[in-house]
Design a protein around this motif. Structure first.
Motif: not given
Length: 394
Positions: A20, A107, A277
């Motif tokens: 990420s 996230l 992602i």
């Protein structure tokens, strides 16, 4: 100029977290990571991430706050930013506080059901939840779904991201079934006698992905695929009988949707997590060049095989607990986590994992009434304790 989305990243030092950060660094005009949370076993990496990203909030589950502060100060001076002073949180609630900090996107890349409270915090704060922590949805079930607004949860698991993309091809009423693909793990095709001999090191040798101990072992037992069946049911409101699993060893096809006219729409890509992602962070928009496309000039063979439920009964058991609902999924997940630890500790064999989980599930007596977080956590505590009791009687 569009303001970058703010991202709170949970599990920043893990595989999902580091990828990420890679995507955010490559797209500074689109994403700005403002807060990170991690377990804390590697304070040096946490400090490096915080300084390089310039986050405002750093949370770790355990560790020494003074040590982390010193590492942050040393890193800031080395980077020419001696005045950098983020807020630091240490303790069990650190990830929950980071998750509820109000970022545009949270996230959740934490592994395990400890991600439940951070998931709830993110939803309550109104953030878009990019969910890689499947366990929080699976064990929280109706609690999590009841808190989520339409489209507030965006799946980051590659299979569920694939399904979300495929569903753009038709309406909900036109969906006949979802088809989750599975690599089959490192032991695909092995006979039961061979499965009795596998070692923890062999269980961690996933053919396509580099993941943590629990997820990689779950991929070897196919518990991970069982959890994904439950997740697909909850995410997409599709009944269990309309969710299939097929083994696709190459993992170029991440999952498929079959529509009522017989058409099947599949999402294809390299067997990595970069596209899921990036989509989780940017949904519903795609992030250019998140991943290298498939090279169609090179010959390749892709195949499909039926799932061997006799050798790998984890998926069938997951369907049972998913249909039963209540706290059964929480018990399934918690018992499995304890069995994975026992396997890697040399206490049980690989083939003992699922029978033990099945025994614990069969012994469970759920509470009646509407499901609550407290019931989920109590069921998990019971399941972990009872798993050790079952193992002690072996």
């Amino acid at each position: 100029m569009t303001t970058p989305r703010t991202i709170a990243l949970l599990g920043s030092t893990g595989s999902i977290g580091t990828q990420s950060i890679q995507i955010a660094r490559a797209n500074p005009d689109r994403f700005r990571i403002t807060a990170i949370a991690a377990g804390g076993r590697d304070p040096g990496l946490v400090a490096e991430q915080a300084v390089s990203l310039g986050v405002e909030l750093v949370g770790v589950a355990y560790g020494d706050e003074a040590e982390l502060r010193t590492r942050l100060e040393d890193g800031a001076r080395a980077a020419g930013r001696p005045s950098y002073r983020p807020e630091i949180l240490v303790g069990d609630d650190a990830a929950t506080t980071v998750g509820g900090s109000g970022a545009d996107v949270v996230l959740n890349g934490i592994t395990g059901s400890i991600g439940l409270r951070p998931t709830i915090a993110a939803l309550q704060a109104g953030s878009t939840l990019a969910l890689a922590n499947k366990e929080s949805l699976i064990v929280g079930g109706p609690v999590v779904k009841g808190l989520a607004a339409p489209d507030q949860i965006v799946p980051v698991d590659s299979e569920h991201s694939a399904i979300a993309q495929c569903l753009r091809a038709g309406s909900q009423e036109e969906v006949r079934k979802l088809v989750l693909t599975a690599s089959g793990g490192p032991f695909r095709g092995l006979a039961e006698d061979d499965l009795k001999k596998v070692t923890p090191a062999e269980a961690l040798a996933h053919p396509n992905f580099a993941m943590g101990k629990v997820i990689t072992t779950n991929s070897a037992t196919l518990v991970n695929k069982g959890l994904e069946v439950i997740e697909a049911h909850l995410l997409f409101d599709v009944p269990f009988e309309a969710i299939d699993v097929v083994v696709h060893p190459q993992q170029y096809i991440h999952s498929m949707v079959e529509f009522v006219d017989g058409a099947v729409v599949a999402q294809l890509g390299l067997p990595t997590m970069l596209v899921p992602i990036a989509l989780g962070m940017g949904w519903p928009d795609r992030v250019p060049d998140a991943e290298t496309p498939i090279d169609w000039s090179k010959a390749s063979d892709w195949r499909f095989e039926p799932l061997d439920d006799d050798a790998f009964p984890a998926v069938a058991l997951a369907r049972q607990v998913g249909i039963a609902g209540s706290t059964y999924p929480a018990v399934y997940n918690a018992a499995n986590e304890e069995c994975v630890e026992a396997f890697h500790g040399g206490a049980i064999a690989f083939v003992d994992i699922i029978p033990t989980v099945s025994r614990v599930v069969a012994d469970h007596e759920p509470d009646t009434g509407a499901l609550s977080v407290e019931q989920v956590l109590a069921a998990e505590t019971w399941a972990r304790k009872h798993t050790h009791e079952v193992l002690a009687r072996r």
